[in-house]
Design a protein around this motif. Structure first.
Motif, PDB file in Angstrom:
ATOM      1  N   HIS A 242      -1.783   3.715  -8.694  1.00 41.68           N
ATOM      2  CA  HIS A 242      -2.115   4.707  -7.665  1.00 41.68           C
ATOM      3  C   HIS A 242      -3.011   4.139  -6.570  1.00 41.68           C
ATOM      4  CE1 HIS A 242      -2.991   8.684  -6.017  1.00 41.68           C
ATOM      5  NE2 HIS A 242      -4.275   8.370  -6.038  1.00 41.68           N
ATOM      6  N   LEU A 243      -3.972   3.303  -6.917  1.00 42.81           N
ATOM      7  CA  LEU A 243      -4.911   2.788  -5.927  1.00 42.81           C
ATOM      8  C   LEU A 243      -4.314   1.693  -5.057  1.00 42.81           C
ATOM      9  CD1 LEU A 243      -8.239   2.637  -8.000  1.00 42.81           C
ATOM     10  CD2 LEU A 243      -7.562   4.334  -6.296  1.00 42.81           C
ATOM     11  N   ASN A 244      -3.469   0.859  -5.642  1.00 46.41           N
ATOM     12  CA  ASN A 244      -2.957  -0.309  -4.920  1.00 46.41           C
ATOM     13  C   ASN A 244      -1.643  -0.070  -4.182  1.00 46.41           C
ATOM     14  OD1 ASN A 244      -5.076  -2.009  -5.593  1.00 46.41           O
ATOM     15  ND2 ASN A 244      -4.129  -2.642  -7.525  1.00 46.41           N
ATOM     16  N   ILE A 245      -1.076   1.124  -4.307  1.00 44.96           N
ATOM     17  CA  ILE A 245       0.226   1.348  -3.685  1.00 44.96           C
ATOM     18  C   ILE A 245       0.161   1.294  -2.154  1.00 44.96           C
ATOM     19  CG2 ILE A 245       0.037   3.870  -3.538  1.00 44.96           C
ATOM     20  CD1 ILE A 245       3.030   3.902  -4.469  1.00 44.96           C
ATOM     21  N   CYS A 246      -0.998   1.530  -1.577  1.00 43.61           N
ATOM     22  CA  CYS A 246      -1.148   1.458  -0.120  1.00 43.61           C
ATOM     23  C   CYS A 246      -1.849   0.173   0.310  1.00 43.61           C
ATOM     24  CB  CYS A 246      -1.916   2.666   0.404  1.00 43.61           C
ATOM     25  SG  CYS A 246      -3.537   2.870  -0.364  1.00 43.61           S
ATOM     26  N   LYS A 247      -1.943  -0.785  -0.620  1.00 43.75           N
ATOM     27  CA  LYS A 247      -2.611  -2.066  -0.342  1.00 43.75           C
ATOM     28  C   LYS A 247      -1.628  -3.202  -0.619  1.00 43.75           C
ATOM     29  CE  LYS A 247      -7.051  -0.102  -1.768  1.00 43.75           C
ATOM     30  NZ  LYS A 247      -6.467   1.235  -2.020  1.00 43.75           N
ATOM     31  N   PRO A 248      -0.861  -3.622   0.371  1.00 43.66           N
ATOM     32  CA  PRO A 248       0.100  -4.710   0.155  1.00 43.66           C
ATOM     33  C   PRO A 248      -0.613  -6.001  -0.253  1.00 43.66           C
ATOM     34  CG  PRO A 248       0.470  -3.611   2.269  1.00 43.66           C
ATOM     35  CD  PRO A 248      -0.837  -3.128   1.751  1.00 43.66           C
ATOM     36  N   LYS A 249       0.070  -6.787  -1.095  1.00 44.09           N
ATOM     37  CA  LYS A 249      -0.514  -8.059  -1.530  1.00 44.09           C
ATOM     38  C   LYS A 249      -0.587  -9.066  -0.386  1.00 44.09           C
ATOM     39  CE  LYS A 249       0.588  -7.944  -6.458  1.00 44.09           C
ATOM     40  NZ  LYS A 249       1.275  -8.655  -7.571  1.00 44.09           N
ATOM     41  N   LYS A 250       0.403  -9.022   0.476  1.00 42.50           N
ATOM     42  CA  LYS A 250       0.449  -9.920   1.632  1.00 42.50           C
ATOM     43  C   LYS A 250       1.357  -9.310   2.689  1.00 42.50           C
ATOM     44  CE  LYS A 250       3.913 -12.704  -0.781  1.00 42.50           C
ATOM     45  NZ  LYS A 250       4.266 -14.072  -1.242  1.00 42.50           N
ATOM     46  N   LYS A 251       1.374  -9.911   3.841  1.00 38.68           N
ATOM     47  CA  LYS A 251       2.143  -9.355   4.947  1.00 38.68           C
ATOM     48  C   LYS A 251       3.643  -9.347   4.653  1.00 38.68           C
ATOM     49  CE  LYS A 251       2.555  -9.582   9.982  1.00 38.68           C
ATOM     50  NZ  LYS A 251       2.182 -10.312  11.217  1.00 38.68           N
ATOM     51  N   GLU A 252       4.099 -10.304   3.858  1.00 40.82           N
ATOM     52  CA  GLU A 252       5.527 -10.382   3.545  1.00 40.82           C
ATOM     53  C   GLU A 252       5.912  -9.479   2.384  1.00 40.82           C
ATOM     54  OE1 GLU A 252       3.477 -12.995   3.724  1.00 40.82           O
ATOM     55  OE2 GLU A 252       4.026 -13.639   5.763  1.00 40.82           O
ATOM     56  N   ALA A 253       4.957  -8.766   1.799  1.00 42.48           N
ATOM     57  CA  ALA A 253       5.242  -7.921   0.639  1.00 42.48           C
ATOM     58  C   ALA A 253       6.180  -6.780   1.012  1.00 42.48           C
ATOM     59  CB  ALA A 253       3.945  -7.373   0.062  1.00 42.48           C
TER      60      ALA A 253
END
Length: 606
Positions: free
Chosen positions: A575-586
């Motif tokens: 839930h917390l990381n769904i709006c936090k991409p790992k990197k720009k190409e994610a």
């Protein structure tokens, strides 16, 4: 002399020569003299006319500014060669002497004939290489708005001036030009004078005590119950702090204990933060802003800002107060003269996104020349933060969720975080706010806004005896703020996370029932929901023309079901990381970017 000698010789030749064989020879010599002298007179007149016009064009200045400059306490030395024998060339010296002579002639004629050139040339004597600077200064005060904007842009793009020239502009320009320079990306910080000296503290007084007195002087009217409660609580805690300090010990006590313990800082900083939080809420009321200004609040807050350079949270709350006060145009002059524009210009160039965004909001509220919108507390423009020639064709709004914030919710996933030093060097590797860095770069024609609101789980609201504010109340409050910021005037996309999605749906539902909010409905092109449980909500009730993109997280996947509209893309992210991409190409970012481009394709092509 040579002309007179030539004329005498010709007349002697005429008198002593034998009669010419033809009668018209006598007049031929006279015509030659006339032609020669006429050519000299005509050529000289044209040359003088050209020089006078060129001089007039170069030196049409406001002499009152020059006179005021002479009264300043600054002394500027013109850099130049020490060897006075340096040869500038005969042409340069002749032109300089000619300019001085013409100025004296025009000044004398102005006094006799009351010529309109009197104010222009009577007191001005500047070098040729300084003309451009003074011309830009004059152009920045032109009646035409386009000319003023061009002058500010040219000033900001000038990087070859000497230090004293930047300082002359800083002293001589008006508030409108100064604010424009602060909002120009390429502006040199030498355009901004240091803030004026702050008044001395009262004897046997401290910043904490004066901050408390400022809070106590503010009216307790027009405040909701929670703000009244915490204002009295802040005053109570500050009183205990002062009493304990004078007694040589510290005791928290009172209802403020949970709040004070949560900081883990020295007591004085804790109480200062408590008072600042209360003043932030007071500054949302125009009449209270007047009281803050009249009580010397601008100077006191500036002293506190400088004292807590290593405490970003204190500085951000102070900038929130100044940003709220900047919504009142009658306070512009006081804010500028107190030195806050210089402070905000420096903060805007900060690599820290929160600091620069708070400064950008304040300067945008001050910039009535190019900004018609008003950004109230909690509404932050992530792009563009400077003046730009790039046409803005659409808006993208980011609404955070429970326990979120306008900036930290939209950071890159922490598991991939690198050292902050490297992050500052390359924002593509790590960003503390991907909408400001990645999205702004990929879609420069968008205005990107992030909204911050209280989720009612902070210590600030936890102890309020009044009923907690509902989503309906917050949605109405945010609608008013967003409409004041011009949201709805352009095509727009909403991007929400968690509780923010519920808030977006509530705002659209209320907007559909209010005629004054109808532009928000008609211009909404799409909505992206990150981990928002819908429980079968009828999204199609808002508009049949809105596109939807849903990213349910692992926690809400079973709570969400296919609504029959839009695109539902389950992702294996919490839930917390769904709006936090790992990197720009994610995938999360690239799919979001694709949705924005496709949804706004027609609007961005216009």
């Amino acid at each position: 002399m040579s002309l007179a000698a030539y004329c005498v010789i010709c007349w002697r030749r005429i008198g002593t020569s034998t009669p010419p064989p033809k009668s018209f020879t006598y007049w031929r010599q006279i015509r030659n003299i006339i032609k020669f002298t006429g050519s000299l007179i005509l050529g000289g007149s044209l040359f003088l006319t050209y020089e006078v016009l060129a001089l007039k064009k170069s030196l049409t200045l406001d002499t009152q500014v020059v006179e005021r400059e002479k009264m300043k306490s600054y002394i500027y030395l013109h850099p130049g060669p020490l060897d006075k024998r340096e040869n500038h060339g005969i042409a340069w010296l002749a032109r300089k002497e000619l300019h001085k002579a013409v100025r004296k002639i025009l000044a004398a004629s102005a006094k006799i004939l009351q010529s309109p050139f009197a104010d222009t040339f009577s007191t001005v004597d500047i070098e040729d290489h300084e003309c451009a600077m003074w011309l830009l200064l004059k152009k920045s005060k032109a009646d035409e708005r386009t000319a003023r904007l061009e002058a500010v842009q040219e000033m900001s793009e000038t990087h070859h001036w000497h230090d004293y020239q930047y300082r002359i502009i800083a002293q001589a320009c008006d508030a409108r030009t100064l604010i424009g320079l602060a909002r120009s990306k390429e502006s040199d910080l030498r355009f901004f004078l240091p803030p004026p000296p702050l008044p001395s503290l009262k004897e046997d007084s401290s910043i904490e005590e004066e901050l408390r007195q400022l809070l106590a002087s503010l009216p307790q009217t027009e405040l909701d119950e929670c703000i009244q409660y915490f204002t009295s609580l802040a005053l109570s805690e500050s009183s205990q702090s002062l009493a304990a300090q004078k007694g040589g010990l510290w005791c928290f006590g009172g209802n403020g204990l949970p709040y004070a313990e949560s900081f883990g800082e020295v007591p004085s900083a804790t109480v200062e933060m408590f008072c600042l939080e209360a003043i932030v809420k007071h500054s949302e009321i125009p009449t209270h802003c007047d009281k803050i200004e009249a009580s010397g609040g601008l100077q006191l807050l500036q002293r506190l800002y400088q004292l807590h350079r290593d405490c970003p949270k204190v500085q951000r709350n102070i900038m929130r107060i100044i940003g709220n006060m900047a919504l009142n145009e009658h306070l512009f002059s006081t804010i500028v003269h107190s030195g806050w524009v210089s402070i905000m210009a420096e903060a805007l160039k900060s690599p820290h996104i929160m600091k620069s965004s708070h400064a950008a909001r304040t300067l945008a509220n001050l910039d009535r020349e190019t900004v018609q919108e008003r950004y109230q507390d909690g509404v932050y423009v992530l792009h563009p933060q400077y003046r730009t020639s790039q046409p803005i064709k659409a808006d993208v709004l980011f609404i955070h969720g429970l326990m979120g914030a306008a900036f930290k919710t939209w950071r890159q996933q922490d598991s991939e975080r690198i050292l902050i030093e490297k992050a500052l060097e390359d924002e593509d590797r790590y960003t503390t706010c991907w909408p400001k860095t990645w999205l702004a770069r990929d879609c420069p024609a968008l205005r990107i806004i992030s909204v911050e609101y209280d989720t009612a789980l902070s210590d600030w609201r936890a102890g309020c005896p009044a009923e907690r504010k509902t989503i309906a109340f917050r949605s109405n409050e945010l609608l008013l703020k967003l409409r004041a910021a011009g949201v709805g005037d352009r095509p727009m996309i909403w991007i929400s996370h968690s509780m923010g999605g519920l808030l977006v749906k509530k705002m659209l539902l209320e907007a559909s029932q209010k005629p004054e909010m109808s532009p928000i409905i008609s211009n909404t092109r799409g909505i992206i929901f990150y981990s928002v449980p819908h429980h079968g909500s009828h999204l199609a009730e808002y508009s049949v023309n809105i596109r939807y993109l849903l990213f349910p997280s692992l926690e809400v996947k079973e709570l969400s079901k296919d609504l029959g509209i839009g695109e539902l893309i389950p992702v294996d992210v919490n839930h917390l990381n769904i709006c936090k991409p790992k990197k720009k190409e994610a995938f999360l970012y690239q799919r979001t970017l694709q949705f924005i481009r496709e949804t706004l394709a027609k609007d961005l092509e216009k």
